[in-house]
Design a protein around this motif. Structure first.
Motif, PDB file in Angstrom:
ATOM      1  N   CYS A  64      -3.785   6.195  -2.497  1.00 36.15           N
ATOM      2  CA  CYS A  64      -3.194   5.659  -1.958  1.00 36.15           C
ATOM      3  C   CYS A  64      -3.338   3.512  -2.974  1.00 36.15           C
ATOM      4  O   CYS A  64      -4.033   3.327  -3.488  1.00 36.15           O
ATOM      5  CB  CYS A  64      -3.470   4.152  -1.091  1.00 36.15           C
ATOM      6  SG  CYS A  64      -3.412   2.853  -0.112  1.00 36.15           S
ATOM      7  N   ALA A  65      -2.428   3.528  -3.594  1.00 31.98           N
ATOM      8  CA  ALA A  65      -2.204   2.685  -4.407  1.00 31.98           C
ATOM      9  C   ALA A  65      -2.317   1.316  -3.975  1.00 31.98           C
ATOM     10  O   ALA A  65      -0.666   0.954  -2.848  1.00 31.98           O
ATOM     11  CB  ALA A  65      -1.009   2.885  -5.194  1.00 31.98           C
ATOM     12  N   ALA A  66      -2.530  -0.030  -4.298  1.00 31.02           N
ATOM     13  CA  ALA A  66      -2.089  -1.383  -3.566  1.00 31.02           C
ATOM     14  C   ALA A  66      -1.993  -1.685  -4.441  1.00 31.02           C
ATOM     15  O   ALA A  66      -2.286  -1.983  -5.824  1.00 31.02           O
ATOM     16  CB  ALA A  66      -3.776  -1.336  -3.118  1.00 31.02           C
ATOM     17  N   SER A  67      -1.930  -3.710  -4.370  1.00 29.03           N
ATOM     18  CA  SER A  67      -1.125  -3.971  -4.858  1.00 29.03           C
ATOM     19  C   SER A  67      -0.859  -5.672  -4.279  1.00 29.03           C
ATOM     20  O   SER A  67      -0.777  -5.400  -2.913  1.00 29.03           O
ATOM     21  CB  SER A  67       0.239  -4.289  -6.063  1.00 29.03           C
ATOM     22  OG  SER A  67       1.532  -3.692  -4.550  1.00 29.03           O
ATOM     23  N   GLY A  68      -0.363  -6.416  -4.361  1.00 27.33           N
ATOM     24  CA  GLY A  68      -0.352  -7.816  -4.028  1.00 27.33           C
ATOM     25  C   GLY A  68      -2.452  -8.639  -3.248  1.00 27.33           C
ATOM     26  O   GLY A  68      -1.972  -9.231  -2.697  1.00 27.33           O
ATOM     27  N   LEU A  85       0.358  -1.263  -0.468  1.00 24.65           N
ATOM     28  CA  LEU A  85       0.227  -0.677   0.059  1.00 24.65           C
ATOM     29  C   LEU A  85       0.438   0.843  -0.318  1.00 24.65           C
ATOM     30  O   LEU A  85       0.852   1.807   0.896  1.00 24.65           O
ATOM     31  CB  LEU A  85      -0.954  -0.073   1.177  1.00 24.65           C
ATOM     32  CG  LEU A  85      -1.848  -0.796   1.263  1.00 24.65           C
ATOM     33  CD1 LEU A  85      -2.471  -1.155   2.779  1.00 24.65           C
ATOM     34  CD2 LEU A  85      -3.175  -1.268   0.436  1.00 24.65           C
ATOM     35  N   LEU A  86       0.802   2.057  -1.321  1.00 27.64           N
ATOM     36  CA  LEU A  86       1.587   3.124  -0.962  1.00 27.64           C
ATOM     37  C   LEU A  86       0.680   4.259  -1.230  1.00 27.64           C
ATOM     38  O   LEU A  86      -0.002   4.755  -2.825  1.00 27.64           O
ATOM     39  CB  LEU A  86       2.815   2.735  -2.037  1.00 27.64           C
ATOM     40  CG  LEU A  86       3.313   3.875  -2.486  1.00 27.64           C
ATOM     41  CD1 LEU A  86       4.630   4.285  -1.425  1.00 27.64           C
ATOM     42  CD2 LEU A  86       4.102   3.920  -4.099  1.00 27.64           C
ATOM     43  N   VAL A 125       0.563  11.985   9.991  1.00 34.44           N
ATOM     44  CA  VAL A 125       1.168  11.457   9.166  1.00 34.44           C
ATOM     45  C   VAL A 125      -1.023  10.358   8.771  1.00 34.44           C
ATOM     46  O   VAL A 125      -1.992   9.468   9.608  1.00 34.44           O
ATOM     47  CB  VAL A 125       1.361  10.045   9.382  1.00 34.44           C
ATOM     48  CG1 VAL A 125       1.564   9.530   8.489  1.00 34.44           C
ATOM     49  CG2 VAL A 125       2.863  10.992   9.071  1.00 34.44           C
ATOM     50  N   TYR A 126      -1.053  10.900   7.508  1.00 36.13           N
ATOM     51  CA  TYR A 126      -2.170   9.289   6.648  1.00 36.13           C
ATOM     52  C   TYR A 126      -2.061   8.387   6.435  1.00 36.13           C
ATOM     53  O   TYR A 126      -1.033   8.015   5.659  1.00 36.13           O
ATOM     54  CB  TYR A 126      -2.732  10.658   5.702  1.00 36.13           C
ATOM     55  CG  TYR A 126      -3.745  11.543   6.046  1.00 36.13           C
ATOM     56  CD1 TYR A 126      -2.888  12.917   6.849  1.00 36.13           C
ATOM     57  CD2 TYR A 126      -5.267  11.670   6.684  1.00 36.13           C
ATOM     58  CE1 TYR A 126      -4.492  13.714   7.487  1.00 36.13           C
ATOM     59  CE2 TYR A 126      -5.620  12.723   7.210  1.00 36.13           C
ATOM     60  CZ  TYR A 126      -5.452  13.606   7.598  1.00 36.13           C
ATOM     61  OH  TYR A 126      -6.010  14.974   7.879  1.00 36.13           O
ATOM     62  N   TYR A 127      -2.328   7.279   6.768  1.00 26.00           N
ATOM     63  CA  TYR A 127      -2.338   5.553   6.703  1.00 26.00           C
ATOM     64  C   TYR A 127      -4.014   5.616   6.012  1.00 26.00           C
ATOM     65  O   TYR A 127      -4.854   5.402   5.706  1.00 26.00           O
ATOM     66  CB  TYR A 127      -1.725   5.323   7.839  1.00 26.00           C
ATOM     67  CG  TYR A 127      -0.815   5.281   8.115  1.00 26.00           C
ATOM     68  CD1 TYR A 127      -0.663   5.667   9.954  1.00 26.00           C
ATOM     69  CD2 TYR A 127       0.284   5.047   8.444  1.00 26.00           C
ATOM     70  CE1 TYR A 127       0.021   6.250  10.642  1.00 26.00           C
ATOM     71  CE2 TYR A 127       1.323   4.932   8.134  1.00 26.00           C
ATOM     72  CZ  TYR A 127       1.598   5.716   9.857  1.00 26.00           C
ATOM     73  OH  TYR A 127       2.770   5.960  10.963  1.00 26.00           O
ATOM     74  N   TRP A 160      -1.645  -1.964   6.288  1.00 24.85           N
ATOM     75  CA  TRP A 160      -1.051  -1.085   6.630  1.00 24.85           C
ATOM     76  C   TRP A 160       0.142  -0.737   5.865  1.00 24.85           C
ATOM     77  O   TRP A 160       1.130  -0.586   5.672  1.00 24.85           O
ATOM     78  CB  TRP A 160      -0.250   0.184   8.136  1.00 24.85           C
ATOM     79  CG  TRP A 160      -2.170  -0.441   8.845  1.00 24.85           C
ATOM     80  CD1 TRP A 160      -1.681  -1.795   9.332  1.00 24.85           C
ATOM     81  CD2 TRP A 160      -2.538   0.274   9.846  1.00 24.85           C
ATOM     82  NE1 TRP A 160      -2.915  -1.439  10.122  1.00 24.85           N
ATOM     83  CE2 TRP A 160      -3.592   0.378  10.337  1.00 24.85           C
ATOM     84  CE3 TRP A 160      -2.934   1.897   9.791  1.00 24.85           C
ATOM     85  CZ2 TRP A 160      -4.123   0.425  11.304  1.00 24.85           C
ATOM     86  CZ3 TRP A 160      -3.352   2.310  10.712  1.00 24.85           C
ATOM     87  CH2 TRP A 160      -4.590   1.342  11.380  1.00 24.85           C
ATOM     88  N   GLY A 161      -0.468   1.080   4.790  1.00 24.56           N
ATOM     89  CA  GLY A 161       1.006   1.519   3.982  1.00 24.56           C
ATOM     90  C   GLY A 161       1.593   2.295   5.062  1.00 24.56           C
ATOM     91  O   GLY A 161       1.727   2.428   5.975  1.00 24.56           O
TER      92      GLY A 161
END
Lengths: 112, 119
Positions: free
Chosen positions: B22-26, B4-5, B93-95, B109-110
């Protein structure tokens, strides 16, 4: 002020058993499951316990969770230096304002 | 491996707007709810918002309701947070977190993106 109440600090020596409490109400812990997170210094939170007492894959069985009524607890047995971190409880809260997630204020665990 | 980025953080003036991504992968993105959680400097975690896998259900904290909008693009595996009318107290900070909606657990979590609201 957080909706869920946790002690601000806790401590123990290596090998000891430590418990962290989380107190809520009927709209959150009393009617929903509790999750616990561990946040090591300078890192993102990590899910430690979900649905009151379930451990994600990879979490040591030294960590355990329980819930009774409107309170929950996280227990750490065989305390290790790497357990020094902030711990947070969280749960859904169902109120007149709708469904929201509420967190505890966090407990800073110190390994002496 | 789940990744998560977050991106889009930065310095913004009070009253301004910002959009976080938030770019997600996996993992199969559309099968999971997603959440935003923030942490003000030196403070604890504060849940901000959540959205179901389809995007059909959204949830907001009282502190951001009416100012923030959560959304997702399942074709791009990306989560968004549109933040309007920003205040100094939104500095944090936003996660983003992959979430199980039924118990609200943040599975993964990112690393977070910092939003600073200041003149």
């Amino acid at each position: 002020q957080s909706v869920l109440t946790q002690p601000p600090s806790a401590s123990g020596t290596p090998g000891q058993r430590v418990t962290i409490s989380c107190s809520g109400s009927s709209s959150n812990i009393g009617s929903n499951t509790v999750n616990w997170y561990q946040q090591l210094p300078g890192t993102a939170p990590k899910l430690l316990i979900y649905s009151n007492n379930q451990r994600p894959s990879g979490v040591p069985d030294r960590f355990s969770g329980s819930k009774s009524g409107t309170s929950a607890s996280l227990a750490i047995s065989g305390l290790q230096s790497e357990d020094e971190a902030d711990y947070y409880c969280a749960a859904w809260d169902d109120s007149l304002n709708g469904r929201q997630v509420v967190f505890g204020g966090g407990t800073k665990l110190t390994v002496l | 491996e789940v990744q998560l980025l977050e991106s889009g953080g930065g310095l913004v003036q009070p009253g301004g707007s910002l959009r976080l991504s938030c770019a997600a992968s996996g993992f199969t993105f559309s099968s999971y709810a997603m959440s935003w959680v923030r942490q003000a400097p030196g403070k604890g975690l504060e849940w901000v918002s959540a959205i179901s896998g389809s995007g059909g259900s959204t949830y907001y904290a009282d502190s951001v309701k009416g100012r923030f909008t959560i959304s997702r693009d399942n074709s791009k595996n990306t989560l968004y947070l549109q933040m309007n009318s920003l205040r100094a107290e939104d500095t944090a900070v936003y996660y983003c977190a992959q979430t199980r909606l039924y118990d609200s657990s943040g599975i993964n979590w990112g690393q977070g993106t910092l939003v600073t609201v200041s003149s």
